[in-house]
Design an enzyme around this catalytic site. Structure first.
Site, PDB file in Angstrom:
ATOM      1  N   TYR A  80      19.789  29.561   3.149  1.00 27.80           N
ATOM      2  CA  TYR A  80      21.003  29.940   2.413  1.00 27.80           C
ATOM      3  C   TYR A  80      21.733  28.704   1.887  1.00 27.80           C
ATOM      4  O   TYR A  80      22.052  28.604   0.706  1.00 27.80           O
ATOM      5  CB  TYR A  80      21.888  30.744   3.375  1.00 27.80           C
ATOM      6  CG  TYR A  80      23.274  31.083   2.900  1.00 27.80           C
ATOM      7  CD1 TYR A  80      23.482  32.025   1.898  1.00 27.80           C
ATOM      8  CD2 TYR A  80      24.388  30.500   3.501  1.00 27.80           C
ATOM      9  CE1 TYR A  80      24.766  32.363   1.492  1.00 27.80           C
ATOM     10  CE2 TYR A  80      25.673  30.836   3.102  1.00 27.80           C
ATOM     11  CZ  TYR A  80      25.859  31.762   2.102  1.00 27.80           C
ATOM     12  OH  TYR A  80      27.128  32.091   1.711  1.00 27.80           O
ATOM     13  N   ALA A  81      21.968  27.748   2.781  1.00 26.65           N
ATOM     14  CA  ALA A  81      22.711  26.540   2.387  1.00 26.65           C
ATOM     15  C   ALA A  81      21.959  25.777   1.291  1.00 26.65           C
ATOM     16  O   ALA A  81      22.576  25.274   0.341  1.00 26.65           O
ATOM     17  CB  ALA A  81      22.914  25.646   3.608  1.00 26.65           C
ATOM     18  N   LYS A 135      22.377  27.652  -1.990  1.00 24.51           N
ATOM     19  CA  LYS A 135      23.761  27.539  -2.479  1.00 24.51           C
ATOM     20  C   LYS A 135      24.025  26.148  -3.044  1.00 24.51           C
ATOM     21  O   LYS A 135      24.687  25.999  -4.069  1.00 24.51           O
ATOM     22  CB  LYS A 135      24.747  27.810  -1.336  1.00 24.51           C
ATOM     23  CG  LYS A 135      24.931  29.280  -0.991  1.00 24.51           C
ATOM     24  CD  LYS A 135      25.776  29.981  -2.041  1.00 24.51           C
ATOM     25  CE  LYS A 135      26.400  31.255  -1.534  1.00 24.51           C
ATOM     26  NZ  LYS A 135      26.982  32.056  -2.638  1.00 24.51           N
ATOM     27  N   ASN A 164      34.824  30.597   6.297  1.00 25.53           N
ATOM     28  CA  ASN A 164      34.931  31.782   7.159  1.00 25.53           C
ATOM     29  C   ASN A 164      36.122  32.674   6.817  1.00 25.53           C
ATOM     30  O   ASN A 164      37.065  32.812   7.604  1.00 25.53           O
ATOM     31  CB  ASN A 164      34.935  31.366   8.640  1.00 25.53           C
ATOM     32  CG  ASN A 164      33.563  30.834   9.060  1.00 25.53           C
ATOM     33  OD1 ASN A 164      33.214  29.706   8.716  1.00 25.53           O
ATOM     34  ND2 ASN A 164      32.788  31.632   9.747  1.00 25.53           N
ATOM     35  N   ARG A 203      28.712  39.379  10.670  1.00 24.60           N
ATOM     36  CA  ARG A 203      29.382  38.106  10.972  1.00 24.60           C
ATOM     37  C   ARG A 203      30.225  38.272  12.237  1.00 24.60           C
ATOM     38  O   ARG A 203      30.527  39.390  12.653  1.00 24.60           O
ATOM     39  CB  ARG A 203      30.285  37.686   9.799  1.00 24.60           C
ATOM     40  CG  ARG A 203      29.571  37.580   8.459  1.00 24.60           C
ATOM     41  CD  ARG A 203      28.685  36.364   8.360  1.00 24.60           C
ATOM     42  NE  ARG A 203      29.422  35.118   8.459  1.00 24.60           N
ATOM     43  CZ  ARG A 203      30.137  34.562   7.479  1.00 24.60           C
ATOM     44  NH1 ARG A 203      30.242  35.155   6.309  1.00 24.60           N
ATOM     45  NH2 ARG A 203      30.745  33.399   7.660  1.00 24.60           N
ATOM     46  N   VAL A 204      30.646  37.136  12.783  1.00 23.47           N
ATOM     47  CA  VAL A 204      31.208  37.168  14.141  1.00 23.47           C
ATOM     48  C   VAL A 204      32.420  38.100  14.285  1.00 23.47           C
ATOM     49  O   VAL A 204      32.542  38.824  15.278  1.00 23.47           O
ATOM     50  CB  VAL A 204      31.520  35.730  14.633  1.00 23.47           C
ATOM     51  CG1 VAL A 204      32.631  35.066  13.847  1.00 23.47           C
ATOM     52  CG2 VAL A 204      31.842  35.725  16.108  1.00 23.47           C
ATOM     53  N   LEU A 205      33.327  38.126  13.295  1.00 21.74           N
ATOM     54  CA  LEU A 205      34.521  38.967  13.433  1.00 21.74           C
ATOM     55  C   LEU A 205      34.143  40.441  13.600  1.00 21.74           C
ATOM     56  O   LEU A 205      34.642  41.138  14.500  1.00 21.74           O
ATOM     57  CB  LEU A 205      35.435  38.806  12.212  1.00 21.74           C
ATOM     58  CG  LEU A 205      36.662  39.696  12.264  1.00 21.74           C
ATOM     59  CD1 LEU A 205      37.878  38.928  12.760  1.00 21.74           C
ATOM     60  CD2 LEU A 205      36.977  40.327  10.925  1.00 21.74           C
ATOM     61  N   ARG A 222      33.196  23.221  11.482  1.00 17.36           N
ATOM     62  CA  ARG A 222      33.505  23.322  10.054  1.00 17.36           C
ATOM     63  C   ARG A 222      35.000  23.242   9.850  1.00 17.36           C
ATOM     64  O   ARG A 222      35.709  24.248   9.906  1.00 17.36           O
ATOM     65  CB  ARG A 222      33.016  24.658   9.508  1.00 17.36           C
ATOM     66  CG  ARG A 222      31.599  24.612   9.075  1.00 17.36           C
ATOM     67  CD  ARG A 222      31.259  25.843   8.281  1.00 17.36           C
ATOM     68  NE  ARG A 222      29.865  26.129   8.455  1.00 17.36           N
ATOM     69  CZ  ARG A 222      29.342  27.333   8.425  1.00 17.36           C
ATOM     70  NH1 ARG A 222      30.105  28.377   8.222  1.00 17.36           N
ATOM     71  NH2 ARG A 222      28.066  27.493   8.578  1.00 17.36           N
ATOM     72  N   PHE A 239      32.135  41.039  16.998  1.00 20.00           N
ATOM     73  CA  PHE A 239      33.037  41.088  18.168  1.00 20.00           C
ATOM     74  C   PHE A 239      33.865  42.379  18.144  1.00 20.00           C
ATOM     75  O   PHE A 239      34.060  43.020  19.173  1.00 20.00           O
ATOM     76  CB  PHE A 239      33.966  39.866  18.190  1.00 20.00           C
ATOM     77  CG  PHE A 239      33.322  38.587  18.717  1.00 20.00           C
ATOM     78  CD1 PHE A 239      32.000  38.563  19.132  1.00 20.00           C
ATOM     79  CD2 PHE A 239      34.063  37.417  18.805  1.00 20.00           C
ATOM     80  CE1 PHE A 239      31.407  37.386  19.623  1.00 20.00           C
ATOM     81  CE2 PHE A 239      33.491  36.236  19.297  1.00 20.00           C
ATOM     82  CZ  PHE A 239      32.170  36.223  19.703  1.00 20.00           C
TER      83      PHE A 239
HETATM   84  N1  UDP Z   1      28.367  34.046  16.824  1.00 23.51           N
HETATM   85  C1  UDP Z   1      28.466  34.398  18.172  1.00 23.51           C
HETATM   86  N2  UDP Z   1      28.409  35.731  18.506  1.00 23.51           N
HETATM   87  C2  UDP Z   1      28.259  36.708  17.570  1.00 23.51           C
HETATM   88  C3  UDP Z   1      28.171  36.350  16.195  1.00 23.51           C
HETATM   89  C4  UDP Z   1      28.223  34.995  15.864  1.00 23.51           C
HETATM   90  O1  UDP Z   1      28.605  33.531  19.053  1.00 23.51           O
HETATM   91  O2  UDP Z   1      28.242  37.883  17.961  1.00 23.51           O
HETATM   92  C5  UDP Z   1      28.496  32.617  16.447  1.00 23.51           C
HETATM   93  C6  UDP Z   1      27.414  32.049  15.538  1.00 23.51           C
HETATM   94  O3  UDP Z   1      26.308  31.572  16.295  1.00 23.51           O
HETATM   95  C7  UDP Z   1      28.168  30.930  14.847  1.00 23.51           C
HETATM   96  C8  UDP Z   1      29.597  31.496  14.703  1.00 23.51           C
HETATM   97  O4  UDP Z   1      29.688  32.522  15.696  1.00 23.51           O
HETATM   98  O5  UDP Z   1      28.227  29.795  15.670  1.00 23.51           O
HETATM   99  C9  UDP Z   1      29.943  32.078  13.333  1.00 23.51           C
HETATM  100  O6  UDP Z   1      28.934  32.976  12.980  1.00 23.51           O
HETATM  101  P1  UDP Z   1      28.982  33.895  11.674  1.00 23.51           P
HETATM  102  O7  UDP Z   1      27.773  34.766  11.728  1.00 23.51           O
HETATM  103  O8  UDP Z   1      30.283  34.567  11.539  1.00 23.51           O
HETATM  104  O9  UDP Z   1      28.824  32.937  10.415  1.00 23.51           O
HETATM  105  P2  UDP Z   1      28.715  31.366  10.111  1.00 23.51           P
HETATM  106  O10 UDP Z   1      30.080  30.792  10.263  1.00 23.51           O
HETATM  107  O11 UDP Z   1      27.729  30.753  11.086  1.00 23.51           O
HETATM  108  O12 UDP Z   1      28.225  31.330   8.716  1.00 23.51           O
END
Ligand code: UDP
Length: 269
Positions: A81-82, A85, A107, A126-128, A234, A131
């Site tokens: 991806y990077a 981009k 983010n 994605r992480v948000l 980041r 979670f």
């Molecule tokens: N991550 C995590 N648990 C999750 C999802 C993501 O620990 O359930 C971590 C992931 O390994 C990364 C960070 O959270 O270090 C952000 O991940 P995201 O997928 O949101 O996108 P990124 O910022 O890496 O593009």
């Protein structure tokens, strides 16, 4: 004016679908840039903070025009991806006569982000969203490699404000420029994010924090598949956006997390 926000931008897809990720993030935007060159349109292209690559825990402020960039090896397909981009940024910058501005989001988060796995999407969001989904389901939050990576989360409302600040700024100040759009005041580790989201969720639901399961640790390759690597930090330098566009993100992390979780609970809960 053409604003391109179309992209596959979910890390869980960078490994298994890297060719499609490259088509989405290089081939298609490059053709769009060709069309803008022909029509004389101003192209505002959304790139990514991921172009700063495999940053370490010691990386400092990431600066648009100074920071040196390193990616992992070809076998680590996380960087598909990077790479795509960054190539698109270089292609756009190389097109003679094209009016362009590049935006590098750090983010962006907010209501409507991503999906709830198994309900309106599959795989790992994605992480948000991931979670939020685990909290709503009463499951443990997953800390990839211990949740040591750090991110600077930016409210989607600030991101929209940046665009309007860009429209209002004198056009010639922003042409041929890449801008970080991020909020350095909202930097924290993913493990800290997990604890914050657990507390806010307990508060929204009116339950004891102790009643929510503790987070669990999983390795990156186990969770995302072979070829997963990570950016450990980041942190955006945001002086350029402030200087040229008079923009600074202002939404505190707790505010955007509460707004996002409330939306997630009312939408899926
Ligand atoms: N991550 C995590 N648990 C999750 C999802 C993501 O620990 O359930 C971590 C992931 O390994 C990364 C960070 O959270 O270090 C952000 O991940 P995201 O997928 O949101 O996108 P990124 O910022 O890496 O593009």
């Amino acid at each position: 004016m053409v604003i391109n926000l179309a992209a596959i931008c979910t890390p869980s897809r960078y490994m298994a679908e890297s060719a499609e990720v490259i088509r989405s993030n290089y081939d298609h935007p490059a053709r769009l840039a060709d069309a803008c060159q022909k029509s004389g349109s101003w192209l505002i292209h959304f790139s990514t903070s991921e172009i700063y690559g495999k940053t370490s825990a010691e990386s400092g402020l990431l600066k648009e025009d100074e920071t040196e960039i390193a990616f992992g090896p070809v076998s680590a397909s996380r960087w598909s991806y990077a790479t795509a981009k960054l190539l698109t940024e270089r292609y756009i910058a190389g097109l003679t006569g094209l009016s362009w501005t590049v935006v590098r989001p750090f983010n962006f988060v907010g209501p409507y982000m991503d999906f709830m796995p198994g309900i309106d999407g599959t795989g790992i969001p994605r992480v948000l969203a991931n979670f939020s989904a685990a909290l709503v389901r009463g499951e443990s939050l997953t800390l990839v490699n211990g949740g040591l990576a750090r991110r600077s989360f930016t409210s989607v409302h600030d991101a929209v404000d940046f665009l309007f600040a860009l429209f209002a700024a004198p056009a010639d100040c922003c042409l041929g420029q890449a801008f970080n759009v991020g909020n350095p005041d909202n930097e924290l580790s993913i493990a800290e994010l997990a604890q914050k989201m657990r507390s806010i969720y307990a508060d929204i639901r009116g339950v004891d924090l102790a009643s929510l399961p503790e987070p669990k640790v999983v390795s990156g390759e186990e969770y995302y598949g072979k070829g997963y690597e990570d950016s450990m930090r980041r942190l955006p330098d945001v002086n350029k956006a402030e200087r040229l566009v008079a923009f600074r993100a202002k939404t505190p992390l707790d505010v955007v997390l509460r707004e996002s979780l409330e939306w997630f609970v009312s939408h899926y809960g």
